[in-house]
Write a protein that holds these residues in place. Sequence first.
Motif, PDB file in Angstrom:
ATOM      1  N   THR A   9       0.842  -1.191   0.000  1.00 58.07           N
ATOM      2  CA  THR A   9       0.000   0.000   0.000  1.00 58.07           C
ATOM      3  C   THR A   9       0.880   1.245   0.000  1.00 58.07           C
ATOM      4  O   THR A   9       2.050   1.195   0.367  1.00 58.07           O
ATOM      5  N   ASP A  12      -1.304   8.654  -0.683  1.00 58.03           N
ATOM      6  CA  ASP A  12      -1.168   9.805  -1.586  1.00 58.03           C
ATOM      7  C   ASP A  12      -0.936  11.067  -0.754  1.00 58.03           C
ATOM      8  O   ASP A  12      -0.874  11.018   0.476  1.00 58.03           O
ATOM      9  N   ARG A  16      -4.700   9.528   1.749  1.00 61.17           N
ATOM     10  CA  ARG A  16      -5.534   8.369   1.411  1.00 61.17           C
ATOM     11  C   ARG A  16      -4.634   7.184   1.094  1.00 61.17           C
ATOM     12  O   ARG A  16      -3.589   7.339   0.455  1.00 61.17           O
ATOM     13  N   TRP A  18      -3.860   3.544  -0.708  1.00 60.47           N
ATOM     14  CA  TRP A  18      -4.195   2.798  -1.915  1.00 60.47           C
ATOM     15  C   TRP A  18      -3.431   1.486  -1.939  1.00 60.47           C
ATOM     16  O   TRP A  18      -2.265   1.434  -1.553  1.00 60.47           O
ATOM     17  N   THR A  68      -5.485   1.078  -9.354  1.00 63.35           N
ATOM     18  CA  THR A  68      -6.324   1.724  -8.339  1.00 63.35           C
ATOM     19  C   THR A  68      -7.710   2.106  -8.841  1.00 63.35           C
ATOM     20  O   THR A  68      -8.514   2.647  -8.074  1.00 63.35           O
ATOM     21  N   GLN A  71     -10.678   0.988  -6.771  1.00 69.08           N
ATOM     22  CA  GLN A  71     -10.605   1.615  -5.449  1.00 69.08           C
ATOM     23  C   GLN A  71     -11.071   3.069  -5.527  1.00 69.08           C
ATOM     24  O   GLN A  71     -11.788   3.537  -4.643  1.00 69.08           O
ATOM     25  N   ARG A  72     -10.652   3.759  -6.585  1.00 69.52           N
ATOM     26  CA  ARG A  72     -11.065   5.157  -6.776  1.00 69.52           C
ATOM     27  C   ARG A  72     -12.579   5.243  -6.940  1.00 69.52           C
ATOM     28  O   ARG A  72     -13.215   6.141  -6.385  1.00 69.52           O
ATOM     29  N   GLN A  75     -14.291   4.819  -3.603  1.00 73.40           N
ATOM     30  CA  GLN A  75     -14.098   5.985  -2.739  1.00 73.40           C
ATOM     31  C   GLN A  75     -14.611   7.275  -3.378  1.00 73.40           C
ATOM     32  O   GLN A  75     -14.495   8.344  -2.795  1.00 73.40           O
ATOM     33  N   PHE A  82      -7.194  12.105  -8.057  1.00 68.54           N
ATOM     34  CA  PHE A  82      -6.206  11.072  -7.718  1.00 68.54           C
ATOM     35  C   PHE A  82      -4.827  11.476  -8.219  1.00 68.54           C
ATOM     36  O   PHE A  82      -3.864  11.513  -7.452  1.00 68.54           O
TER      37      PHE A  82
END
Length: 156
Positions: A9, A12, A16, A18, A68, A71-72, A75, A82
């Motif tokens: 992981t 950012d 956050r 990721w 990602t 995941q984006r 979220q 991002f």
Amino acid sequence: MDNNQKLMTFEDDKGREWSMKVDASTYLRLREDDIDLSKLFDPEQTFLEELLLGDNMFAFLGIIGMITESQREKQEVSKEDFYNSLGGSAIEGATLAFIQAIINFSPAPKRPAMQAVIDQMRKGIEKGAKKVIETLNSQQTQAKVDKIINEQISEM
């Protein structure tokens, strides 16, 4: 979360987290772009070295975005938001997480050797960076810079 999972992981610039998990789907999608993770540690390949040195940033940002993406969506983070939150430290973290994810995706017998290769490459890069800084800060380099400046001034 086990230790390897944490290493996969990165954070950012907005804090956050990721995941850079590599699975069969990721492998196949990258393979379509001519990136064969199974050959990443082949001495003939340069992608791993480029990744560690931060070269070929365009390709790597695409990989980060691809991995990602779901995941984006979960979220509700836009692609623009991002990418705007990926500064140098975040990209470095993503790089290390991606490499660890590749190692974790590989067959268990290969993992220790792959980790050793990464460790040695990182040590080499760090040693090279220190040497460059030492050279730039040396009296010899300063004397050369002074000479160039003086030559430029005298030509005015």
